[in-house]
Write an enzyme that holds these catalytic residues in place. Sequence first.
Site, PDB file in Angstrom:
ATOM      1  N   ARG A  49      27.187  39.543  29.242  1.00 38.68           N
ATOM      2  CA  ARG A  49      27.550  38.073  28.318  1.00 38.68           C
ATOM      3  C   ARG A  49      28.326  38.399  27.392  1.00 38.68           C
ATOM      4  O   ARG A  49      28.151  39.518  26.729  1.00 38.68           O
ATOM      5  CB  ARG A  49      26.260  37.362  28.837  1.00 38.68           C
ATOM      6  CG  ARG A  49      25.000  38.473  27.717  1.00 38.68           C
ATOM      7  CD  ARG A  49      23.464  37.108  26.808  1.00 38.68           C
ATOM      8  NE  ARG A  49      24.761  37.012  25.787  1.00 38.68           N
ATOM      9  CZ  ARG A  49      24.904  37.946  25.187  1.00 38.68           C
ATOM     10  NH1 ARG A  49      24.835  38.923  24.762  1.00 38.68           N
ATOM     11  NH2 ARG A  49      25.634  36.782  23.864  1.00 38.68           N
ATOM     12  N   GLY A  50      28.556  37.167  26.729  1.00 34.58           N
ATOM     13  CA  GLY A  50      29.463  36.863  25.393  1.00 34.58           C
ATOM     14  C   GLY A  50      30.768  36.724  25.970  1.00 34.58           C
ATOM     15  O   GLY A  50      31.138  37.357  26.917  1.00 34.58           O
ATOM     16  N   ARG A  90      30.561  31.889  35.418  1.00 37.60           N
ATOM     17  CA  ARG A  90      30.397  31.078  34.970  1.00 37.60           C
ATOM     18  C   ARG A  90      31.250  30.204  34.044  1.00 37.60           C
ATOM     19  O   ARG A  90      32.270  30.673  34.089  1.00 37.60           O
ATOM     20  CB  ARG A  90      30.095  31.279  33.293  1.00 37.60           C
ATOM     21  CG  ARG A  90      28.653  32.339  34.072  1.00 37.60           C
ATOM     22  CD  ARG A  90      27.778  33.352  33.014  1.00 37.60           C
ATOM     23  NE  ARG A  90      27.184  32.324  31.819  1.00 37.60           N
ATOM     24  CZ  ARG A  90      27.074  31.934  30.525  1.00 37.60           C
ATOM     25  NH1 ARG A  90      27.028  33.119  30.066  1.00 37.60           N
ATOM     26  NH2 ARG A  90      26.128  30.915  30.523  1.00 37.60           N
ATOM     27  N   GLN A 194      18.844  35.047  22.588  1.00 37.60           N
ATOM     28  CA  GLN A 194      19.231  36.231  22.742  1.00 37.60           C
ATOM     29  C   GLN A 194      19.135  36.471  21.425  1.00 37.60           C
ATOM     30  O   GLN A 194      20.202  37.667  21.111  1.00 37.60           O
ATOM     31  CB  GLN A 194      20.474  35.923  23.358  1.00 37.60           C
ATOM     32  CG  GLN A 194      20.904  35.747  24.125  1.00 37.60           C
ATOM     33  CD  GLN A 194      20.582  34.040  24.760  1.00 37.60           C
ATOM     34  OE1 GLN A 194      20.202  33.507  24.066  1.00 37.60           O
ATOM     35  NE2 GLN A 194      21.373  33.685  26.017  1.00 37.60           N
ATOM     36  N   ASP A 235      31.896  30.276  22.102  1.00 33.90           N
ATOM     37  CA  ASP A 235      33.058  30.382  24.320  1.00 33.90           C
ATOM     38  C   ASP A 235      33.966  30.041  25.002  1.00 33.90           C
ATOM     39  O   ASP A 235      34.821  30.434  25.784  1.00 33.90           O
ATOM     40  CB  ASP A 235      31.383  30.199  24.832  1.00 33.90           C
ATOM     41  CG  ASP A 235      30.318  31.309  25.014  1.00 33.90           C
ATOM     42  OD1 ASP A 235      30.283  32.029  25.458  1.00 33.90           O
ATOM     43  OD2 ASP A 235      29.559  30.896  23.699  1.00 33.90           O
ATOM     44  N   LYS A 246      26.678  28.919  22.247  1.00 30.49           N
ATOM     45  CA  LYS A 246      25.127  28.285  21.940  1.00 30.49           C
ATOM     46  C   LYS A 246      24.505  27.401  22.511  1.00 30.49           C
ATOM     47  O   LYS A 246      24.374  27.099  20.895  1.00 30.49           O
ATOM     48  CB  LYS A 246      24.554  29.927  22.026  1.00 30.49           C
ATOM     49  CG  LYS A 246      23.237  30.256  22.900  1.00 30.49           C
ATOM     50  CD  LYS A 246      22.788  29.778  24.670  1.00 30.49           C
ATOM     51  CE  LYS A 246      23.662  31.031  24.850  1.00 30.49           C
ATOM     52  NZ  LYS A 246      23.794  30.613  26.134  1.00 30.49           N
TER      53      LYS A 246
END
Length: 340
Positions: A49-50, A90, A194, A235, A246
């Site tokens: 992720r990231g 995603r 996270q 993101d 987030k």
Amino acid sequence: MVKAIEWIEDADGPTVRIIDQTVLPTVESYLDLRTVDQLVDAIARLAVRGAPALGAAGGYGVALAERQGAAEGWSADRLDAEIERVALARPTAVNLEWGARRVDAVRRTGSGQALAEAHRIAEEDEAANRELSRLGADWLLERIGKRPLRALTHCNTGALATTAWGTAYGVLKELHERGALELVYVDETRPLLQGTRLTSWELAKDGIPHVVEVDGAASSTILRGLVDFAVIGADRIAANGDTANKIGSVSVALAAHRAGIPFLVAAPMSTVDATLASGDLIEIEERDENEVLAFGGTTMSAPGVRGFNPAFDVTPYDLISGIVTEHGVVEPTVTQPAFA
């Protein structure tokens, strides 16, 4: 420094090796992803992720699909379909699709350079992260003063979220190495923690003083004067500077704006989507409601209760003091798009 994602060639063939972020910090375990199915599943489960790390995953995913397709005799249409699965695994983070499209374009030239292009994405990301971290630290020290600073960050933006070094985390690390960082307040980052599981783990490894707080404490921590600046990753960043990050990020921005402290967004240029005029056009991923309704496998809500689980929110540009990329710091304004 931990490697969130890398390409490995071993006796069993090519693999995308990732650190499994779903089991950190209790277990430091690596997954060898040898098929498109395994990679797409890892992306969906947030094992990798990231945004910058997903850019590398998109690029390596194309190279993996190419190798798997050759071994299994896929048709050209099948290969295209599998690459599309990787690109769209995603929706909110622009880097995943960007990385896949960039490498796919090279693959389609027939040059056989897909893997080399994927490696270039990873190398460029590390270089960009280190440069934006230096620029971000300079910008903060110029505005706040050269004294040990107290910071607040949300979610995870370190080496785990990138190919190396980190973005918002990289700014913190740069300040720490200059002796200019006193303490980091780490938001837990519900519902998947996270901040608690990943950011705190990285900060501890790097010897950076920090405390973990519940997300609901962040605004009060800022308004009490305990924080000198807030820094987050991104993101996707729209042309006007609106930033998707987030869920919970916009609350931090609002508190920082009220307190009059800098709110800095740190991300490589690969995260900027200049095709979107504003954040209103950013698709917000909604994840499984059980991530909100359950904890550690135990249901916490009453029977029949439904969950609402947007993974991201969008911070309007006018709440952002600066956006730092490897090319410099942009201060969004009403009259000029941040990224024309």
